[in-house]
Design an enzyme around this catalytic site. Structure first.
Site, PDB file in Angstrom:
ATOM      1  N   PRO A  67       0.904  -0.801   0.202  1.00 47.44           N
ATOM      2  CA  PRO A  67      -0.224  -0.585   0.463  1.00 47.44           C
ATOM      3  C   PRO A  67       0.530   1.232  -0.306  1.00 47.44           C
ATOM      4  CG  PRO A  67      -1.029  -1.738   1.580  1.00 47.44           C
ATOM      5  CD  PRO A  67       0.545  -1.760   0.743  1.00 47.44           C
ATOM      6  N   GLU A  68       0.658   2.605  -0.701  1.00 42.99           N
ATOM      7  CA  GLU A  68       1.081   3.496  -1.152  1.00 42.99           C
ATOM      8  C   GLU A  68       0.050   4.391  -0.109  1.00 42.99           C
ATOM      9  OE1 GLU A  68       2.893   4.119  -4.504  1.00 42.99           O
ATOM     10  OE2 GLU A  68       2.884   1.647  -4.994  1.00 42.99           O
TER      11      GLU A  68
END
Length: 275
Positions: A2-3
């Site tokens: 996840p960014e």
């Protein structure tokens, strides 16, 4: 992994679903996921009776503000926070369970067990966040700041975008998308970018990150938000995961190479090195 847009979406979901929850009991089945500061002797004891005030985000980190403690949490590859009813079966990938007063659980689930929850006394919040040594957020950084930062490195632009000390929150997906939008080759030396290119890069960061947040992030493997829903920005990706397909801008073929050991997607016509 996840960014920023995915972590921001998780943060918003937790604030919607979990704000005000009170912890009744705690179970940890994989102790390595939880780390506590020297001032706290036991995670379970520290968390019992805690009420969640809200959740913040810094870069890819979630900051949980409890009554007397904080968490600094990184989801790494596949970490997820879920809020099922307490009676629901706990699967083998759920490693931290907070039983809540309202009959639900706050569960941390992580197939690969790479994520971390670091717990600190609340008065250590500022020091704990400062210790992460994160750069500015991509929605806030200016072209001038980028230009000045890039003058201090000999690296290519792609690894610079992934360096959380330079810019906080960008990972492999959005680095490729930002460079495509800016028409910058990923192997271009960051120090060779002009001030005008850095201004363009900063604008692309702000636009793409904002749009990805609006779309709930990108689901290309297993990412879901706190509601268990997929993101939708994957439908708008221009280069990431599109090797062999036509460029949306010039219709030449998207290629994939390795840059700083990371798979990197780009258009060799739109993103020419040295231009």
């Amino acid at each position: 992994m996840p960014e920023l847009p995915e972590v921001e979406t998780v943060k918003r979901g937790l604030n919607r679903l979990a704000q005000g929850i009170c912890v009744k009991d705690v179970t940890v089945t994989w102790p390595a996921i939880v780390q506590i500061s020297d001032e706290l002797t036991d995670f379970r004891q520290a968390m019992r009776g805690q009420t969640l005030q809200d959740v913040e985000r810094r870069g890819k980190f979630l900051i949980f503000n409890w009554s007397d403690v904080i968490w600094v949490s990184h989801l790494r590859m596949e970490g997820k926070y879920l809020l099922p009813e307490h009676k629901e079966v706990v699967d083998k990938y759920t490693h931290v369970i907070l039983e809540l007063e309202d009959g639900r659980d706050l569960r941390y689930r992580d197939v690969r067990k790479f994520g971390r929850i670091k717990c600190y006394p609340k008065q250590q919040k500022e020091a704990a966040i400062n210790a992460l040594h994160l750069g500015p957020e991509p929605q806030e950084v200016t072209g001038e700041e980028l230009f000045n930062a890039f003058q201090r490195t000999k690296r290519a632009i792609k690894p610079c975008l992934l360096d959380q000390h330079i810019i906080a929150g960008i990972g492999n997906i959005y680095a490729d998308e930002i460079l495509w939008e800016s028409q910058i080759h990923p192997e271009t030396l960051a120090a060779n970018l002009s001030e005008a290119q850095c201004v363009q890069l900063a604008a692309a960061m702000a636009t793409i990150i904002k749009r990805a947040i609006e779309k709930g992030g990108t689901t290309v493997r297993t990412y879901t938000n706190a509601l268990g829903e997929n993101g939708h920005y994957q439908d708008e990706l221009k280069v990431y995961g599109r090797e062999g397909l036509p460029c949306a801008r010039c219709h030449n073929t998207i290629e994939k190479i390795k840059v700083a050991q990371r798979g990197t997607h780009f258009c060799p016509y739109c993103q020419r090195i040295g231009e």
